[in-house]
Motif scaffolding. Sequence first.
Motif, short mmCIF file in Angstrom:
data_model
loop_
_atom_site.label_atom_id
_atom_site.label_comp_id
_atom_site.label_asym_id
_atom_site.label_seq_id
_atom_site.Cartn_x
_atom_site.Cartn_y
_atom_site.Cartn_z
N TYR A 168 -19.10 61.49 -42.58
CA TYR A 168 -19.46 60.85 -41.18
C TYR A 168 -18.50 62.18 -39.91
O TYR A 168 -18.77 62.20 -39.09
CB TYR A 168 -19.71 59.94 -40.72
N ARG A 169 -17.13 61.49 -40.32
CA ARG A 169 -16.32 61.05 -38.99
C ARG A 169 -15.92 62.76 -39.43
O ARG A 169 -15.93 63.51 -38.19
CB ARG A 169 -15.15 61.13 -39.47
N ILE A 170 -15.60 63.13 -40.81
CA ILE A 170 -15.22 65.42 -40.06
C ILE A 170 -16.71 65.83 -40.11
O ILE A 170 -16.55 66.83 -39.19
CB ILE A 170 -15.67 65.64 -41.50
N GLN A 171 -18.05 65.40 -40.02
CA GLN A 171 -19.15 66.11 -39.26
C GLN A 171 -19.51 65.79 -37.70
O GLN A 171 -19.66 66.56 -37.40
CB GLN A 171 -20.91 65.48 -40.09
N GLU A 172 -18.57 64.58 -37.01
CA GLU A 172 -19.45 64.46 -36.17
C GLU A 172 -17.73 64.26 -34.98
O GLU A 172 -17.52 64.30 -34.21
CB GLU A 172 -19.48 62.53 -35.18
N HIS A 173 -16.53 64.96 -35.55
CA HIS A 173 -15.50 65.55 -35.60
C HIS A 173 -15.56 66.45 -33.81
O HIS A 173 -15.53 67.39 -34.65
CB HIS A 173 -14.07 65.71 -35.98
N PRO A 174 -15.34 65.71 -32.59
CA PRO A 174 -15.19 67.25 -31.37
C PRO A 174 -14.44 68.18 -31.83
O PRO A 174 -15.16 69.85 -31.50
CB PRO A 174 -14.57 66.05 -30.49
N ALA A 175 -12.87 67.87 -32.13
CA ALA A 175 -12.20 69.32 -32.13
C ALA A 175 -12.74 70.32 -33.10
O ALA A 175 -13.13 71.26 -33.13
CB ALA A 175 -10.92 68.98 -32.81
N VAL A 234 -22.25 73.61 -37.89
CA VAL A 234 -23.32 74.11 -38.89
C VAL A 234 -22.27 73.75 -39.80
O VAL A 234 -22.68 73.37 -40.89
CB VAL A 234 -23.62 75.09 -38.69
N ARG A 235 -21.31 74.68 -39.49
CA ARG A 235 -20.40 75.05 -40.45
C ARG A 235 -19.67 73.53 -40.37
O ARG A 235 -18.51 73.50 -41.71
CB ARG A 235 -18.83 75.70 -39.49
N THR A 236 -19.33 72.84 -39.74
CA THR A 236 -18.78 71.07 -39.50
C THR A 236 -19.27 70.70 -40.52
O THR A 236 -19.03 69.85 -41.65
CB THR A 236 -18.73 70.81 -38.98
N GLN A 237 -20.84 70.35 -40.34
CA GLN A 237 -21.74 70.15 -41.50
C GLN A 237 -21.27 70.24 -42.91
O GLN A 237 -21.21 69.05 -44.16
CB GLN A 237 -22.55 69.89 -41.39
N LYS A 238 -21.68 71.80 -43.28
CA LYS A 238 -20.78 71.96 -44.31
C LYS A 238 -19.65 71.52 -44.86
O LYS A 238 -19.71 71.80 -46.12
CB LYS A 238 -20.95 73.79 -44.40
N LEU A 239 -18.72 71.96 -43.78
CA LEU A 239 -17.27 71.62 -44.47
C LEU A 239 -17.68 70.06 -44.86
O LEU A 239 -16.33 69.53 -45.59
CB LEU A 239 -15.70 71.58 -43.04
N ALA A 240 -17.84 69.14 -44.34
CA ALA A 240 -18.58 67.41 -44.67
C ALA A 240 -18.58 67.60 -46.16
O ALA A 240 -18.22 66.58 -46.65
CB ALA A 240 -19.17 66.99 -43.29
#
Length: 344
Positions: free
Chosen positions: A225-232, A240-246
């Motif tokens: 969840y932290r990776i998914q919501e990380h502002p940077a 979308v890419r951040t969610q995929k990374l998480a």
Amino acid sequence: TYNCDKNNVRKLINESTQLLSYEVTQHTARTGEHYITKDRQEYFKMFWTASGGGVIVAILCIIKVFLSKMDTSAFGHAFFYSLNYSLGFIAIYVLGFTLATKQPAMTASALVSALEAGRKNKDLPDDEKHKAFADFFARVFRSQFIAFVGNVIVAFPVALLGIWLIDIAFDYNLALTKWYHLVRDLSPIHSLAILHAAIAGVFLFLSGIIAGAVANRDKHQHIYYRIQEHPALKMSLGRVRTQKLAKLYEKKWAGIISNFWFGVFMGSTASIGIFLGLDIDIRHITFASGNLALGLYGANWNVATDAIVWGVVGIGVIGLVNFMVSFGLSTMLAFRSRNIPLSE
């Protein structure tokens, strides 16, 4: 009675370790279900993924013989062997291939959870309670067998092809000075192959625990969840890419860490043995198959028939011990985590 229980240190330790082992084995049970085939299509898919694992292991065998010729300290050998194993195991995992011996540590938890489900269903008669478990066990056994076959059958010819190509290209027989040890170390009567295979089984069990512990820690600390919501990350990669990374992290990270440490255990054992003055090492069924190929080529095929026979027998014995130790330890932990009596 309440006060005695409240201050009972043994009870606190038992309950704490049981809870921790449950959390760890829950992850390995979910992972283990991926290693169990359900139908003909999945069965042959398992063979092909195991074959891919055999190809990578054969390459690791050749690289290890190269590394053994390095003029360095025992620590240097441990470092480079560990790096070789770790990168290879991670490559097998990331590419979706299968290493047969990684299965027992994962599938044991899934088996025990199936047994627990049957026990909880009080309406079923006794002979029906274990039916689902029996079906599940048959599937596990079949899956394990075809994974062993895929690993062993492919590792031998690929290692042979690799050393032959090196000889053709550079006029250099890589295993010329190593062949005797490569063949002899497989024999269960002329070496400590059984003990060394058991040590590898313990490491396989530990790597399964590490996978569960890492997944459990990440879940508890809400890392996904932290990776998914990380502002940077959201600003640089987009939502979308951040969610995929998480999701990728959640799916792969525990396995990567587990395979990394399994490589470190496998690569450093012999050097630790030298340091302690003990004859300890590791023997792994797939590496044993590759090493037999390298040993035969290194000797220019001038190997006594009984040495070859004991080498082939040794591969089977090593695989059996790898399986029995890792599966036995994992099963005991899974029974402990679910409070199921060992009489089951």
